[in-house]
Scaffold this active site. Sequence first.
Site, PDB file in Angstrom:
ATOM      1  N   ASP A  40     -31.152 162.787 110.450  1.00 48.81           N
ATOM      2  CA  ASP A  40     -31.347 161.646 111.367  1.00 48.81           C
ATOM      3  C   ASP A  40     -32.697 160.983 111.180  1.00 48.81           C
ATOM      4  O   ASP A  40     -33.628 161.607 110.666  1.00 48.81           O
ATOM      5  CB  ASP A  40     -31.370 162.175 112.810  1.00 48.81           C
ATOM      6  CG  ASP A  40     -29.997 162.460 113.345  1.00 48.81           C
ATOM      7  OD1 ASP A  40     -29.033 161.986 112.758  1.00 48.81           O
ATOM      8  OD2 ASP A  40     -29.931 163.156 114.377  1.00 48.81           O
ATOM      9  N   LYS A  62     -30.161 157.194 112.619  1.00 49.09           N
ATOM     10  CA  LYS A  62     -29.753 156.381 113.769  1.00 49.09           C
ATOM     11  C   LYS A  62     -30.937 156.269 114.703  1.00 49.09           C
ATOM     12  O   LYS A  62     -31.478 157.258 115.149  1.00 49.09           O
ATOM     13  CB  LYS A  62     -28.611 157.061 114.538  1.00 49.09           C
ATOM     14  CG  LYS A  62     -27.304 157.015 113.831  1.00 49.09           C
ATOM     15  CD  LYS A  62     -26.165 157.326 114.776  1.00 49.09           C
ATOM     16  CE  LYS A  62     -26.270 158.685 115.376  1.00 49.09           C
ATOM     17  NZ  LYS A  62     -25.210 158.990 116.325  1.00 49.09           N
ATOM     18  N   MET A 176     -34.155 158.774 125.853  1.00 43.75           N
ATOM     19  CA  MET A 176     -33.725 157.405 125.539  1.00 43.75           C
ATOM     20  C   MET A 176     -33.890 156.490 126.757  1.00 43.75           C
ATOM     21  O   MET A 176     -33.070 155.612 126.999  1.00 43.75           O
ATOM     22  CB  MET A 176     -32.261 157.395 125.051  1.00 43.75           C
ATOM     23  CG  MET A 176     -32.091 158.128 123.735  1.00 43.75           C
ATOM     24  SD  MET A 176     -30.368 158.262 123.214  1.00 43.75           S
ATOM     25  CE  MET A 176     -29.914 159.835 123.933  1.00 43.75           C
TER      26      MET A 176
HETATM   27  N1  SAH Z   1     -31.472 166.221 120.404  1.00 44.86           N
HETATM   28  C1  SAH Z   1     -32.744 165.610 120.723  1.00 44.86           C
HETATM   29  C2  SAH Z   1     -32.589 164.360 121.559  1.00 44.86           C
HETATM   30  C3  SAH Z   1     -31.870 163.241 120.850  1.00 44.86           C
HETATM   31  S1  SAH Z   1     -31.804 161.799 121.799  1.00 44.86           S
HETATM   32  C4  SAH Z   1     -33.656 166.632 121.413  1.00 44.86           C
HETATM   33  O1  SAH Z   1     -33.180 167.710 121.781  1.00 44.86           O
HETATM   34  O2  SAH Z   1     -34.846 166.361 121.577  1.00 44.86           O
HETATM   35  C5  SAH Z   1     -33.209 160.920 121.195  1.00 44.86           C
HETATM   36  C6  SAH Z   1     -34.260 160.827 122.258  1.00 44.86           C
HETATM   37  O3  SAH Z   1     -34.977 162.056 122.347  1.00 44.86           O
HETATM   38  C7  SAH Z   1     -35.337 159.799 122.001  1.00 44.86           C
HETATM   39  O4  SAH Z   1     -34.913 158.495 122.362  1.00 44.86           O
HETATM   40  C8  SAH Z   1     -36.441 160.301 122.908  1.00 44.86           C
HETATM   41  O5  SAH Z   1     -36.170 160.009 124.255  1.00 44.86           O
HETATM   42  C9  SAH Z   1     -36.294 161.810 122.736  1.00 44.86           C
HETATM   43  N2  SAH Z   1     -37.188 162.313 121.672  1.00 44.86           N
HETATM   44  C10 SAH Z   1     -36.819 162.861 120.503  1.00 44.86           C
HETATM   45  N3  SAH Z   1     -37.916 163.243 119.789  1.00 44.86           N
HETATM   46  C11 SAH Z   1     -38.982 162.927 120.554  1.00 44.86           C
HETATM   47  C12 SAH Z   1     -40.396 163.071 120.399  1.00 44.86           C
HETATM   48  N4  SAH Z   1     -40.915 163.619 119.297  1.00 44.86           N
HETATM   49  N5  SAH Z   1     -41.185 162.638 121.399  1.00 44.86           N
HETATM   50  C13 SAH Z   1     -40.678 162.102 122.518  1.00 44.86           C
HETATM   51  N6  SAH Z   1     -39.366 161.932 122.719  1.00 44.86           N
HETATM   52  C14 SAH Z   1     -38.524 162.341 121.758  1.00 44.86           C
END
Ligand code: SAH
Length: 263
Positions: A40, A62, A176
């Site tokens: 991703d 994405k 998100m």
């Molecule tokens: N599976 C992922 C989440 C995917 S949805 C998890 O467990 O973290 C994607 C969202 O995750 C982003 O829009 C943001 O809100 C959050 N996110 C993912 N990586 C991030 C990071 N390094 N810092 C802050 N928010 C993050």
Amino acid sequence: MPELIAPGTVWLVGAGPGDPDLLTRKAEKLISAADIIFYDALVGSGVLDLIPDHVERVSVGKRSGRHSKDQGTICGLIVEAALLGKRVVRLKGGDPSIFGRTTEELDACAGKGIPVHICPGVTAASAAAASAGLSLTLRGAARKLSFITAHARAGEPLDIDWNALADPEATLAIYMGKGAAHDISAHLIKAGLSPKTPAMIVENASLPNERIVHTRLDLLSIAVGAKVTDGPALLLIGAAVGRPRPDGAENIVSAKKVDLLIS
Ligand code: SAH
């Protein structure tokens, strides 16, 4: 010892929030054992650097509003690679089980009789709390932790039970949610949460360009607008996030500063 990945099987692997040191040892081993890796946009570049040169890598990146491949296409690519007998790793940001479209990929594999496994990862909320030096739960003050996504389909309103979420004894971790910050704070305040409820935005958690903004629920969207760039960001709301960081290093958006910013 059996092979870590048998030919023709798929592993959905949590890549964590970005810092390669937050990868599990198992994830690192799976990355080395793969023939092909689908990843991703949110998988950190430091994690991608761990992929050996001989491993085929495919970006299925994405990001909200910039989908390069739709979910059906991604499922099709994974299935096709496994049916060719490849050892397939599907690297997903954070933990695969949290807002990761994992069920679609599990079902796509199961539908073709392909063995599929999951390796967990550190989710963004855990990384954000760690970076801010705080706990997501707080004895007596935050007994509940809710993981929420505030991502709506284009043009559709957020379909969320705000009354259920507006609990002063809960911590809300909103994934998100950057674009919906205004609606989130308005709905939560209308549902009864105090406008002064502590809130925090953590952008690029665990990465060198990480940014932490402490604010209040009523100022959340102003803080997002003023302080956040275009990286992934997590919103945290609740009493537990109001505790000051021990080193005082955070970037505070206070009511006074925001007045100045918007005047
Ligand atoms: N599976 C992922 C989440 C995917 S949805 C998890 O467990 O973290 C994607 C969202 O995750 C982003 O829009 C943001 O809100 C959050 N996110 C993912 N990586 C991030 C990071 N390094 N810092 C802050 N928010 C993050």
